[in-house]
Design a protein around this motif. Structure first.
Motif, PDB file in Angstrom:
ATOM      1  N   ASP A   3     102.026 127.573 -40.141  1.00  0.00           N
ATOM      2  CA  ASP A   3     102.394 126.769 -41.307  1.00  0.00           C
ATOM      3  C   ASP A   3     103.838 127.023 -41.731  1.00  0.00           C
ATOM      4  O   ASP A   3     104.136 127.260 -42.915  1.00  0.00           O
ATOM      5  CB  ASP A   3     101.449 127.047 -42.482  1.00  0.00           C
ATOM      6  N   ASN A   5     106.284 125.101 -42.099  1.00  0.00           N
ATOM      7  CA  ASN A   5     106.839 124.119 -43.035  1.00  0.00           C
ATOM      8  C   ASN A   5     106.527 124.464 -44.486  1.00  0.00           C
ATOM      9  O   ASN A   5     107.141 123.909 -45.407  1.00  0.00           O
ATOM     10  CB  ASN A   5     106.322 122.714 -42.718  1.00  0.00           C
ATOM     11  N   GLN A   6     105.592 125.390 -44.722  1.00  0.00           N
ATOM     12  CA  GLN A   6     105.252 125.775 -46.091  1.00  0.00           C
ATOM     13  C   GLN A   6     106.164 126.873 -46.640  1.00  0.00           C
ATOM     14  O   GLN A   6     106.063 127.236 -47.806  1.00  0.00           O
ATOM     15  CB  GLN A   6     103.792 126.233 -46.151  1.00  0.00           C
ATOM     16  N   CYS A  30     108.112 120.905 -39.327  1.00  0.00           N
ATOM     17  CA  CYS A  30     108.379 119.875 -40.345  1.00  0.00           C
ATOM     18  C   CYS A  30     108.223 118.475 -39.766  1.00  0.00           C
ATOM     19  O   CYS A  30     107.635 117.580 -40.401  1.00  0.00           O
ATOM     20  CB  CYS A  30     109.780 120.060 -40.924  1.00  0.00           C
ATOM     21  N   ASP A 167     105.326 119.725 -48.454  1.00  0.00           N
ATOM     22  CA  ASP A 167     105.811 120.622 -47.397  1.00  0.00           C
ATOM     23  C   ASP A 167     106.221 119.862 -46.138  1.00  0.00           C
ATOM     24  O   ASP A 167     106.061 120.353 -45.019  1.00  0.00           O
ATOM     25  CB  ASP A 167     104.753 121.677 -47.036  1.00  0.00           C
ATOM     26  N   LYS A 220     111.345 124.233 -53.667  1.00  0.00           N
ATOM     27  CA  LYS A 220     110.040 124.797 -54.005  1.00  0.00           C
ATOM     28  C   LYS A 220     110.135 125.908 -55.038  1.00  0.00           C
ATOM     29  O   LYS A 220     109.158 126.194 -55.731  1.00  0.00           O
ATOM     30  CB  LYS A 220     109.362 125.315 -52.733  1.00  0.00           C
ATOM     31  N   LYS A 488      99.241 124.010 -55.425  1.00  0.00           N
ATOM     32  CA  LYS A 488      99.712 123.046 -54.439  1.00  0.00           C
ATOM     33  C   LYS A 488      98.745 121.873 -54.415  1.00  0.00           C
ATOM     34  O   LYS A 488      97.543 122.035 -54.676  1.00  0.00           O
ATOM     35  CB  LYS A 488      99.789 123.676 -53.037  1.00  0.00           C
ATOM     36  N   ARG A 491      95.385 118.604 -49.687  1.00  0.00           N
ATOM     37  CA  ARG A 491      95.776 117.613 -48.678  1.00  0.00           C
ATOM     38  C   ARG A 491      94.745 116.494 -48.580  1.00  0.00           C
ATOM     39  O   ARG A 491      93.564 116.747 -48.360  1.00  0.00           O
ATOM     40  CB  ARG A 491      95.937 118.297 -47.319  1.00  0.00           C
TER      41      ARG A 491
END
Length: 493
Positions: A3, A5-6, A30, A167, A220, A488, A491
């Motif tokens: 992960d 991209n987080q 990403c 993200d 972020k 967050k 999703r």
């Protein structure tokens, strides 16, 4: 590491320097996230091949020990920034097919620092809107969801806010003319910083209202905003309004110590229509800063009630002047002309089909307030009110206030389409807490502090002294740590 991209900018920077991952791996993570997020409609122009090339160059730079803080960091770029060889439309039909052969100063600074461009991000047409519904690409959607509705990510930097919150990128560029960085940040649980007017060059950024526009980072965390602003800001001879002030190390200013600082709470911001939840959050934010050692004082900004009317005279007036260049002659879209049509018909047809309804509305308002019979009654009067608003802030800072705490928005994110059929003034009221900062040319930042009863993010705004972004960021850093906001969006896209 999974992960990737987080990660935040700071986390990714440290990991790449330690050799734990590469910019190429981060960039691919990403790009994969972007491919799977079509429902958000955040990215509208693809530059994946360029991103991979830039990531390879960044990795070489890091291995050579020449990496800057932003080297290898994958970013999204709002479609308002001209990017060499990559389509730039300002989300408008009238700039269809426009591919700049030059780079904006902001993006050039970022690429010089080694950042990676993933693509261009959705926005309201010519940055005119508060919901990302005026875009020629269609609406961008907030990744936060609490029921069957699609929610706005805010505007005009809605694509930037949605991309950071989901993200899809580690950070994004935004622009703020009346709240277009801070309001979307508040709606998406991200951090949005509008620097002092003149801190960041406007050269190569498509103009809306030249005396109000300012580019800034959407990130972020507060630390990420400090790192990214350091790369974006510069002295620039190509922009006569860019201040000749050295760019400090904003990250180094994050000491976490605000003992003895004085935080102002403006009584005029307690206005009709402010929700109980936001009022309670505002009080909670003040308590957090007090617990950190700051002194909380009530202040008066008496001309606040005139800010929205003044803004919605000045901004459309400048827009009508700036958008006069889109005439179908030199670049961008040109309407198909009929036999016998002359230059006047070309102007009329090109602008009628090239500009959306909101842009047309603001151009017409701006042209009206600048016309010979109304210039003094509207435009000059609004300029005088603007001077009074700035004087209110100057007086507060002269009285020893170090920063000012306010709500960022009057509500949490609303449903897409909820305001489409209403009076446009209803939409304009979303800017009630943010426009004063642009009129006075001050730095402001939105920090996520909590969730409302439905589970949607809410933000608070801190307003700082001119060109003291470092101190403002430190106040925001303290507020961020005290609030401990870590939520967050679940999703669904």
């Amino acid at each position: 590491m999974s992960d990737l991209n987080q990660l935040t900018i700071a986390e990714a920077r440290d990991a790449m320097r330690a050799g734990k991952m590469s910019s190429q791996e981060l960039t691919e993570a990403c790009l994969t996230a972007i491919e799977g997020a079509g429902a958000l409609n955040a990215f509208v122009h693809d530059s994946a091949d360029l991103a991979r090339e830039m990531a390879r160059a960044a990795d070489q730079r890091i291995r050579a020990g020449d990496g800057a803080a932003m080297t290898g960091i994958p970013l999204g770029v709002k479609d308002l920034f001209c990017t060499r060889g990559v389509t730039t439309q300002a989300a408008s039909r009238i700039l269809e097919g426009f591919t700049p052969q030059y780079e904006s100063t902001v993006t050039q600074n970022l690429w010089d620092a080694g950042a990676v461009m993933l693509g261009k991000l959705n926005m309201d047409e010519f940055a005119m809107g508060s919901s990302n519904e005026t875009s020629v690409y269609g609406k961008s959607v907030n990744p936060w969801k609490v029921d069957d509705r699609e929610l706005t990510p805010g505007g005009s930097s809605g694509g930037s806010a949605a991309a950071v919150a989901a993200d899809l990128c580690l950070a994004a560029t935004g622009t703020d003319t009346g709240g277009s960085i801070r309001q979307p940040a508040a709606f998406t649980g991200t951090v949005g910083l509008k620097p002092t007017y003149g801190r960041v060059s406007r050269w190569g950024t498509i103009a809306f209202a030249s005396s109000l526009d300012q580019a800034g980072p959407m990130t972020k965390t507060v630390r990420d905003a400090a790192i990214m602003l350091g790369a974006m800001a510069s002295v620039d001879d190509k922009d006569s309004t860019c201040a000749e002030i050295p760019v400090p190390d904003f990250e180094a200013a994050l000491t976490g110590d605000i003992r003895g600082k004085k935080i102002g709470i403006p009584r005029e911001y307690r206005m009709d229509g402010l929700s109980d939840e936001i009022d309670a959050l505002w009080q909670k934010g003040a308590d957090m800063l007090r617990d950190a050692g700051a002194e909380i004082v009530e202040i008066s900004l008496p001309h606040t009630k005139y800010a929205l009317p003044a803004y919605y005279v000045i901004a459309p007036a400048e827009a009508s002047s700036n958008l006069a260049r889109y005439d179908g002659v030199r670049y961008g879209r040109r309407a198909t002309l009929g036999q016998g049509d002359g230059i006047v018909e070309m102007y009329e047809k090109t602008r009628a089909e090239g500009f959306g309804a909101e842009v047309q509305r603001r151009v017409m308002i701006g042209t009206y307030v600048l016309s010979a019979g109304f210039y003094d009654a509207y435009y000059n009067r609004a300029r005088r009110v603007r001077a009074l608003i700035k004087r209110d802030f100057d007086q507060a800072y002269a009285d020893g206030v170090d920063a000012i705490l306010t709500p960022a928005t009057p509500s949490a994110a609303f449903g897409l389409g909820d305001m489409a059929q209403k009076d446009p003034v209803e939409m304009y009221l979303n800017d009630v807490f943010t426009v004063t900062v642009n009129l006075a040319g001050l730095p402001g930042i939105s920090v996520p502090v909590g969730l409302d009863g439905q589970g949607l993010p809410l933000g608070l705004q801190l307003i700082g002294r001119p060109f003291e972004e470092g101190e403002l960021l430190n106040h925001a850093y303290v507020l961020e740590r005290a609030a401990g906001f870590a939520s967050k969006p679940a999703r669904w896209w």
